[in-house]
Design a protein around this motif. Structure first.
Motif, mmCIF file in Angstrom:
data_model
loop_
_atom_site.group_PDB
_atom_site.id
_atom_site.type_symbol
_atom_site.label_atom_id
_atom_site.label_comp_id
_atom_site.label_asym_id
_atom_site.label_seq_id
_atom_site.Cartn_x
_atom_site.Cartn_y
_atom_site.Cartn_z
ATOM 1 N N HIS A 1 -4.586 59.392 -42.581
ATOM 2 C CA HIS A 1 -4.994 59.965 -41.296
ATOM 3 C C HIS A 1 -5.746 58.973 -40.421
ATOM 4 O O HIS A 1 -5.892 59.174 -39.215
ATOM 5 C CB HIS A 1 -5.844 61.221 -41.517
ATOM 6 C CG HIS A 1 -7.210 60.950 -42.069
ATOM 7 N ND1 HIS A 1 -7.425 60.690 -43.407
ATOM 8 C CD2 HIS A 1 -8.424 60.890 -41.467
ATOM 9 C CE1 HIS A 1 -8.710 60.488 -43.604
ATOM 10 N NE2 HIS A 1 -9.335 60.599 -42.452
ATOM 11 N N ASN A 2 -6.219 57.864 -41.011
ATOM 12 C CA ASN A 2 -6.919 56.850 -40.220
ATOM 13 C C ASN A 2 -5.976 56.091 -39.290
ATOM 14 O O ASN A 2 -6.441 55.338 -38.416
ATOM 15 C CB ASN A 2 -7.650 55.869 -41.143
ATOM 16 C CG ASN A 2 -8.850 56.507 -41.816
ATOM 17 O OD1 ASN A 2 -9.648 57.187 -41.161
ATOM 18 N ND2 ASN A 2 -8.970 56.327 -43.111
ATOM 19 N N TYR B 1 -2.387 68.676 -42.232
ATOM 20 C CA TYR B 1 -3.550 67.825 -42.001
ATOM 21 C C TYR B 1 -4.423 67.799 -43.256
ATOM 22 O O TYR B 1 -4.427 68.753 -44.036
ATOM 23 C CB TYR B 1 -4.342 68.372 -40.813
ATOM 24 C CG TYR B 1 -5.088 67.307 -40.060
ATOM 25 C CD1 TYR B 1 -4.417 66.447 -39.195
ATOM 26 C CD2 TYR B 1 -6.460 67.138 -40.215
ATOM 27 C CE1 TYR B 1 -5.091 65.462 -38.501
ATOM 28 C CE2 TYR B 1 -7.146 66.157 -39.534
ATOM 29 C CZ TYR B 1 -6.453 65.322 -38.683
ATOM 30 O OH TYR B 1 -7.132 64.327 -38.008
ATOM 31 N N ILE C 1 -4.260 57.567 -37.169
ATOM 32 C CA ILE C 1 -4.261 58.375 -35.945
ATOM 33 C C ILE C 1 -5.454 57.978 -35.084
ATOM 34 O O ILE C 1 -6.587 57.948 -35.564
ATOM 35 C CB ILE C 1 -4.348 59.875 -36.278
ATOM 36 C CG1 ILE C 1 -3.224 60.281 -37.247
ATOM 37 C CG2 ILE C 1 -4.276 60.716 -35.019
ATOM 38 C CD1 ILE C 1 -3.335 61.718 -37.723
ATOM 39 N N THR D 1 2.400 63.900 -31.541
ATOM 40 C CA THR D 1 1.275 64.320 -30.701
ATOM 41 C C THR D 1 1.765 64.864 -29.365
ATOM 42 O O THR D 1 1.296 65.904 -28.889
ATOM 43 C CB THR D 1 0.310 63.149 -30.456
ATOM 44 O OG1 THR D 1 -0.164 62.645 -31.703
ATOM 45 C CG2 THR D 1 -0.886 63.598 -29.624
ATOM 46 N N ARG E 1 -5.836 62.477 -32.633
ATOM 47 C CA ARG E 1 -6.488 63.310 -33.649
ATOM 48 C C ARG E 1 -6.989 64.610 -33.041
ATOM 49 O O ARG E 1 -6.861 65.687 -33.634
ATOM 50 C CB ARG E 1 -7.635 62.544 -34.304
ATOM 51 C CG ARG E 1 -8.344 63.332 -35.426
ATOM 52 C CD ARG E 1 -9.410 62.519 -36.125
ATOM 53 N NE ARG E 1 -8.797 61.458 -36.915
ATOM 54 C CZ ARG E 1 -8.852 60.161 -36.611
ATOM 55 N NH1 ARG E 1 -9.490 59.776 -35.522
ATOM 56 N NH2 ARG E 1 -8.281 59.259 -37.375
ATOM 57 N N GLU F 1 -5.474 67.994 -34.601
ATOM 58 C CA GLU F 1 -6.372 68.868 -35.350
ATOM 59 C C GLU F 1 -6.263 70.317 -34.895
ATOM 60 O O GLU F 1 -6.665 71.232 -35.606
ATOM 61 C CB GLU F 1 -7.818 68.373 -35.231
ATOM 62 C CG GLU F 1 -8.106 67.164 -36.123
ATOM 63 C CD GLU F 1 -9.547 66.715 -36.069
ATOM 64 O OE1 GLU F 1 -10.283 67.164 -35.160
ATOM 65 O OE2 GLU F 1 -9.948 65.907 -36.927
ATOM 66 N N ASP G 1 -8.251 58.429 -31.898
ATOM 67 C CA ASP G 1 -9.146 59.554 -31.616
ATOM 68 C C ASP G 1 -8.497 60.617 -30.730
ATOM 69 O O ASP G 1 -8.658 61.816 -30.964
ATOM 70 C CB ASP G 1 -10.436 59.052 -30.955
ATOM 71 C CG ASP G 1 -11.329 58.290 -31.929
ATOM 72 O OD1 ASP G 1 -11.133 58.455 -33.147
ATOM 73 O OD2 ASP G 1 -12.209 57.539 -31.464
ATOM 74 N N LYS H 1 -13.907 70.519 -32.649
ATOM 75 C CA LYS H 1 -14.085 69.292 -33.413
ATOM 76 C C LYS H 1 -15.512 69.192 -33.932
ATOM 77 O O LYS H 1 -15.757 68.850 -35.093
ATOM 78 C CB LYS H 1 -13.760 68.064 -32.562
ATOM 79 C CG LYS H 1 -13.832 66.752 -33.362
ATOM 80 C CD LYS H 1 -13.500 65.547 -32.536
ATOM 81 C CE LYS H 1 -13.393 64.302 -33.410
ATOM 82 N NZ LYS H 1 -14.510 64.126 -34.343
ATOM 83 N N CYS I 1 -2.134 62.849 -44.186
ATOM 84 C CA CYS I 1 -1.268 63.737 -43.408
ATOM 85 C C CYS I 1 0.126 63.779 -44.026
ATOM 86 O O CYS I 1 0.560 62.821 -44.661
ATOM 87 C CB CYS I 1 -1.162 63.251 -41.966
ATOM 88 S SG CYS I 1 -2.719 63.319 -41.060
#
Length: 287
Positions: free
Chosen positions: A95-96, A73, A98, A162, A103, A107, A100, A189, A43
């Motif tokens: 990005h890991n 992203y 972030i 977020t 995310r 997204e 769930d 998603k 990101c």
């Protein structure tokens, strides 16, 4: 070997996080890397305090100046077109980091657009945290706690971004029920993760334990598009990326995104973009 879209990765020595001061000199320093079309596997946040910049993100020009933040992203095709006396911060992170829930919110930037409008207080908060993150990253005075300290600051920043993004999306979708918005977010998603393999609207409905009619009605009410059109649009978005910056043949691109019949792929592409794959590729050869 066929040319594909270059993928930039974070240097392993950066702790999956890299923060730097953004200015015209920074752009010139790494210009070859970022002024050419590429994808990131991380990101990126660009937060200017002065000046302005023009970026190209997934076939659209976006403009950035003080009071706005650009959030990119992984997977988006991007490049910097130009900057003018720009000053501020640039942050790259894995990005890991972030969770769930965040995310699922972030997204949505793939659909809503990558530029966030900031209030005066939001901008002040973000700049203060960026300064703290930068100072912490360059002064390693916490021994084994250095890496966790840096990551905790980035996680705090992720939650702030977020919350800002969620507020902006809520403003746009508040006319619909929470359930309808939840269904649309879950479908998007699922679609992003499976569009290459799953092409049937009924399969998506089954995966969500919904009837196809209910899913279709909900999606059309909130987004204006049917399930079938949304599936095609997601695949064609990826096809555009490959046509724009690769020399894969149309047949190879069709196969890559899950179409066995190149002619059928071309018909769908023309329906979505009003151009044939050949016309689309030729229109971007001058980049």
């Amino acid at each position: 070997m066929k040319t594909i879209i270059p993928l930039k990765k974070l240097n392993e020595s950066t702790l999956d996080i890299m923060i730097d001061k953004m200015n015209d000199g920074f752009v010139e320093k790494i210009g070859r890397e970022i002024t050419k079309s590429h994808r990131n596997d991380f990101c990126a946040c660009i937060l200017p305090n002065k000046g302005k910049g023009t970026f190209f993100v997934d076939f659209k020009e976006v403009y950035l100046s003080s009071g706005f933040m650009l959030f990119l992203y992984p997977g988006q095709v991007q490049r910097i077109i130009k900057t003018q006396k720009i000053e501020g911060w640039v942050l790259f992170f894995d990005h890991n980091l972030i969770d769930d829930y965040s995310r699922s919110v972030l997204e949505e930037s793939l659909y809503q657009g990558p530029v966030l409008t900031l209030s005066k207080d939001q901008k002040k908060w973000l700049f203060q945290l960026m300064e703290l993150l930068y100072d912490t990253s360059i002064v390693n005075d916490m021994s084994t706690f250095h890496k966790p300290a840096i990551k905790s600051i980035v996680v705090s920043l992720i939650y702030k971004i977020t919350s800002i993004y969620q507020a902006s999306v809520t403003q746009d979708t508040k006319q619909y029920s929470i359930r309808s918005n939840t269904i649309v977010a879950a479908f998007r998603k699922l679609l992003r993760d499976n569009f290459k393999e799953v092409k049937s609207p009924a399969e998506y409905a089954a995966l969500m334990n919904l009837s196809l009619g209910y899913l279709n009605d909900t999606l059309k009410m909130v987004t204006g598009n049917t399930v079938s059109y949304s599936i095609q649009e997601e695949a064609i978005r990826e096809a555009q990326r490959l046509l724009w910056y690769s020399d894969l043949s149309i047949k190879e691109i069709a196969s890559t995104i899950g179409f066995d019949d190149p002619k059928y792929f071309s018909r769908i592409f023309s329906k979505i973009t009003n151009k044939s794959p050949v016309q689309f590729r030729q229109s971007h050869l001058s980049e």
